[in-house]
Design an enzyme around this catalytic site. Structure first.
Site, mmCIF file in Angstrom:
data_model
loop_
_atom_site.group_PDB
_atom_site.id
_atom_site.type_symbol
_atom_site.label_atom_id
_atom_site.label_comp_id
_atom_site.label_asym_id
_atom_site.label_seq_id
_atom_site.Cartn_x
_atom_site.Cartn_y
_atom_site.Cartn_z
ATOM 1 N N LYS A 105 0.805 -1.230 0.000
ATOM 2 C CA LYS A 105 0.000 0.000 0.000
ATOM 3 C C LYS A 105 0.839 1.282 0.000
ATOM 4 C CE LYS A 105 -4.034 -1.933 2.318
ATOM 5 N NZ LYS A 105 -4.985 -1.848 3.429
ATOM 6 N N GLY A 108 -2.426 0.498 17.854
ATOM 7 C CA GLY A 108 -1.656 0.134 16.672
ATOM 8 C C GLY A 108 -1.214 1.401 15.968
HETATM 9 P P1 NAP Z 1 0.783 -3.193 10.108
HETATM 10 O O1 NAP Z 1 1.075 -2.001 9.272
HETATM 11 O O2 NAP Z 1 1.703 -4.358 10.074
HETATM 12 O O3 NAP Z 1 0.665 -2.684 11.635
HETATM 13 C C1 NAP Z 1 0.401 -3.562 12.668
HETATM 14 C C2 NAP Z 1 0.346 -2.819 14.005
HETATM 15 O O4 NAP Z 1 -0.031 -3.761 14.979
HETATM 16 C C3 NAP Z 1 1.699 -2.237 14.420
HETATM 17 O O5 NAP Z 1 1.482 -0.996 15.033
HETATM 18 C C4 NAP Z 1 2.196 -3.266 15.428
HETATM 19 O O6 NAP Z 1 2.956 -2.715 16.477
HETATM 20 C C5 NAP Z 1 0.906 -3.758 16.030
HETATM 21 N N1 NAP Z 1 1.071 -5.119 16.553
HETATM 22 C C6 NAP Z 1 1.389 -6.237 15.824
HETATM 23 N N2 NAP Z 1 1.395 -7.304 16.641
HETATM 24 C C7 NAP Z 1 1.091 -6.854 17.893
HETATM 25 C C8 NAP Z 1 0.955 -7.490 19.152
HETATM 26 N N3 NAP Z 1 1.122 -8.808 19.283
HETATM 27 N N4 NAP Z 1 0.619 -6.733 20.216
HETATM 28 C C9 NAP Z 1 0.444 -5.395 20.098
HETATM 29 N N5 NAP Z 1 0.579 -4.739 18.924
HETATM 30 C C10 NAP Z 1 0.880 -5.465 17.835
HETATM 31 O O7 NAP Z 1 -0.642 -3.789 9.770
HETATM 32 P P2 NAP Z 1 -1.931 -2.972 9.269
HETATM 33 O O8 NAP Z 1 -1.964 -2.917 7.803
HETATM 34 O O9 NAP Z 1 -2.007 -1.694 10.021
HETATM 35 O O10 NAP Z 1 -3.128 -3.947 9.702
HETATM 36 C C11 NAP Z 1 -3.437 -4.154 11.062
HETATM 37 C C12 NAP Z 1 -4.639 -5.067 11.165
HETATM 38 O O11 NAP Z 1 -5.788 -4.386 10.665
HETATM 39 C C13 NAP Z 1 -4.502 -6.296 10.273
HETATM 40 O O12 NAP Z 1 -3.914 -7.354 10.967
HETATM 41 C C14 NAP Z 1 -5.915 -6.599 9.863
HETATM 42 O O13 NAP Z 1 -6.457 -7.548 10.734
HETATM 43 C C15 NAP Z 1 -6.660 -5.301 10.061
HETATM 44 N N6 NAP Z 1 -7.162 -4.759 8.781
HETATM 45 C C16 NAP Z 1 -8.468 -4.938 8.543
HETATM 46 C C17 NAP Z 1 -9.015 -4.449 7.385
HETATM 47 C C18 NAP Z 1 -10.482 -4.639 7.138
HETATM 48 O O14 NAP Z 1 -10.957 -4.452 5.989
HETATM 49 N N7 NAP Z 1 -11.246 -4.972 8.142
HETATM 50 C C19 NAP Z 1 -8.225 -3.747 6.457
HETATM 51 C C20 NAP Z 1 -6.872 -3.557 6.742
HETATM 52 C C21 NAP Z 1 -6.354 -4.076 7.920
HETATM 53 P P3 NAP Z 1 4.509 -2.357 16.314
HETATM 54 O O15 NAP Z 1 4.519 -1.007 15.713
HETATM 55 O O16 NAP Z 1 5.018 -2.380 17.687
HETATM 56 O O17 NAP Z 1 5.109 -3.416 15.429
#
Ligand code: NAP
Length: 462
Positions: free
Chosen positions: A269, A325
């Site tokens: 993205k 997050g």
């Molecule tokens: P990302 O850019 O990889 O960011 C993940 C975030 O989660 C980071 O801030 C990370 O913290 C934190 N994190 C990961 N594992 C963790 C843990 N065990 N405990 C606490 N914090 C944790 O991912 P993203 O694109 O933002 O997506 C995040 C989530 O949103 C996805 O997993 C997905 O389930 C959901 N999502 C849903 C949709 C939808 O259509 N519903 C669309 C997009 C995303 P750090 O900074 O410390 O690494």
């Protein structure tokens, strides 16, 4: 494939009637001109209809005319504003190849300045063209299969170009073979859909759409999109998987390969942004593009993720919100919450990342262990915590309270541990599937010009 109808859309003065008539003669097809049909139906000229009944009445008659044109082999030339009505767009799309005839403002002005058609605004003609064109261009761009800019083209070369694209789909197969077939499609859990995809990609008249990510072979988006294509009679459209580690080759070859639109997912993205010609303001602010439209040799980047969060919050009062997050989804969530008037605090496992995002958006931040979660009106989980098979929760549920809004972006499973705990406490809960549904309705409209409702997506997903 039975997309036998050619539909011409575009502003007045872009040659739809002249080109449509000649094309119909050349291809020996029936010709419909919606304005001429309106005049026949009412017994009045278009200027008379406008002056006696006004534009609204004209649009109603135009709607009746368009709904009565059969989706069989023919050429249809439409009035410049026909695309404004979503039902017209649906009717025009059915079993059709749509060509958007375009020209620059000065050329359109020269072509229509002596016409007796009434103005649509009180502006001078060139400003009217410029204003209305900028409102309609996004619709023409989304709805059309091909754009033909005939600013400097003769009528005959325009007809030649349309006939060539209609008959052959253009020289797309060599690019698809050189590039797409060399990059094996993912081994998917939907083998039938995959077989259809491969067969259809081989058809040059097929306009391609797809999800690009790594991994993305598990995505159900192709099932949803192809179901809608079938429902809307878009038999020259196919949505497939592009599971690629690096995104540059796909984006560089997309236009030549006849790709019309892409949904972009993790991890591309952010990396697609410098590869796109025009990135919309909201996507730039969020720092992520999840939707790319290709039209007229250019690419356009959008972010519909934030709308997937903004829309389900409709009707709730603002207040204080805490986003857990600090990744891409959090960025879209913060943008959506700020647009809804919330005061936002970002809590993240790595506080520096929360700080970076907070500085960008001008909001507060902290680390997860600071959690005074109970004081917020809304808690939104933008981490993967709780995603199957993980059964943990991103916050201690004892901090949640009745009436608090809990929005979990994780959607596998739909009822995450956080959502189940919040339901029990009496919170207002919003599941991640809602974000998926609302962002998809917006994305579908951007890439096809057609409207689908959240209920229609829910029905397909059920
Ligand atoms: P990302 O850019 O990889 O960011 C993940 C975030 O989660 C980071 O801030 C990370 O913290 C934190 N994190 C990961 N594992 C963790 C843990 N065990 N405990 C606490 N914090 C944790 O991912 P993203 O694109 O933002 O997506 C995040 C989530 O949103 C996805 O997993 C997905 O389930 C959901 N999502 C849903 C949709 C939808 O259509 N519903 C669309 C997009 C995303 P750090 O900074 O410390 O690494």
């Amino acid at each position: 494939m039975s997309s036998n109808r050619i539909v011409l859309i575009g502003y007045r003065g872009t040659g739809k009637t002249t080109i449509g008539k000649k094309l119909a003669d050349l291809l020996d097809l029936q010709f419909f001109d919606t304005d001429a049909e309106i005049e026949t139906k009412t017994g009045c000229s278009i200027p008379e209809i406008f002056s006696q009944w006004g534009e609204d009445e004209f649009r109603d008659i135009e709607r009746d005319v368009i709904s009565s044109i059969p989706p069989s082999a023919s050429i249809v030339s439409t009035g410049g504003g026909a695309v404004l009505n979503p039902d017209n767009r649906l009717d025009l799309r059915r079993k059709s190849t749509i060509f958007w005839l375009d020209a620059d403002v000065d050329t359109i002005y020269q072509r229509i300045v002596t016409s007796n058609r009434p103005p649509l605004t009180t502006l001078p003609l060139s400003s009217e063209i410029s204003d209305i064109l900028s409102l309609r261009t996004p619709l023409y761009r989304s709805l059309a299969d091909y754009r033909i800019d005939n600013t400097t083209m003769s009528v005959d070369s325009c007809i030649e170009e349309i006939a060539y694209l209609y008959a052959t789909g253009g020289d797309v197969i060599s690019i698809r073979e050189n590039w797409i077939f060399d990059n094996p499609l993912p081994v998917s859990c939907y083998p039938d859909a995959m077989r259809n995809c491969i067969a259809s990609i081989d058809n040059p008249r097929m306009r391609l759409f797809g999800i690009v990510g790594y991994p993305c072979g598990h995505s159900r988006s192709p099932l949803v999109w192809n179901r809608f294509f079938k429902k809307f009679g878009m038999d020259n459209a196919l949505y497939t998987w592009f599971e690629v580690k690096t995104v540059e080759p796909l984006l560089k070859n997309a236009i030549q390969a006849g790709i019309k639109g892409l949904s972009v997912t993790i991890p591309h993205k952010e990396s697609v942004i410098p590869l796109i010609d025009e990135v919309k303001h909201d996507a730039r602010t969020i720092g992520a593009v999840n939707t790319i439209l290709f039209q007229g040799g250019r690419s356009f980047g959008f972010n519909t993720d934030w709308l997937g969060i903004y829309r389900p919050l409709e009707g709730y009062p603002g207040g204080s919100a805490c986003v857990i997050g600090a990744g891409g989804a959090a960025s879209a969530a913060i943008y959506a919450l700020l647009m809804r008037g919330y005061g936002v605090t970002i809590l993240n496992r790595t506080p520096q990342k929360a700080k970076n995002l907070a500085t960008r958006f001008g909001c507060r931040y902290g680390s997860l262990d600071q959690g005074d979660i109970g004081s917020y009106d809304l808690v939104l989980n933008a981490t993967p915590v709780g995603m199957h098979p993980d059964t943990s929760m991103p916050v201690d549920p004892s901090f949640l309270h009745k009436g608090m809004i809990v929005f979990d972006l994780v959607y596998t499973p739909p009822k995450t541990p956080l959502i189940r705990a919040a339901d029990k406490i009496g919170c207002i809960t919003i599941e991640g599937t809602e974000m998926f549904i609302h962002q998809l309705t917006e994305q579908f409209s951007l890439l096809t010009g057609l409207k689908v409702s959240p209920d229609m997506v829910r029905e397909v997903l059920a």
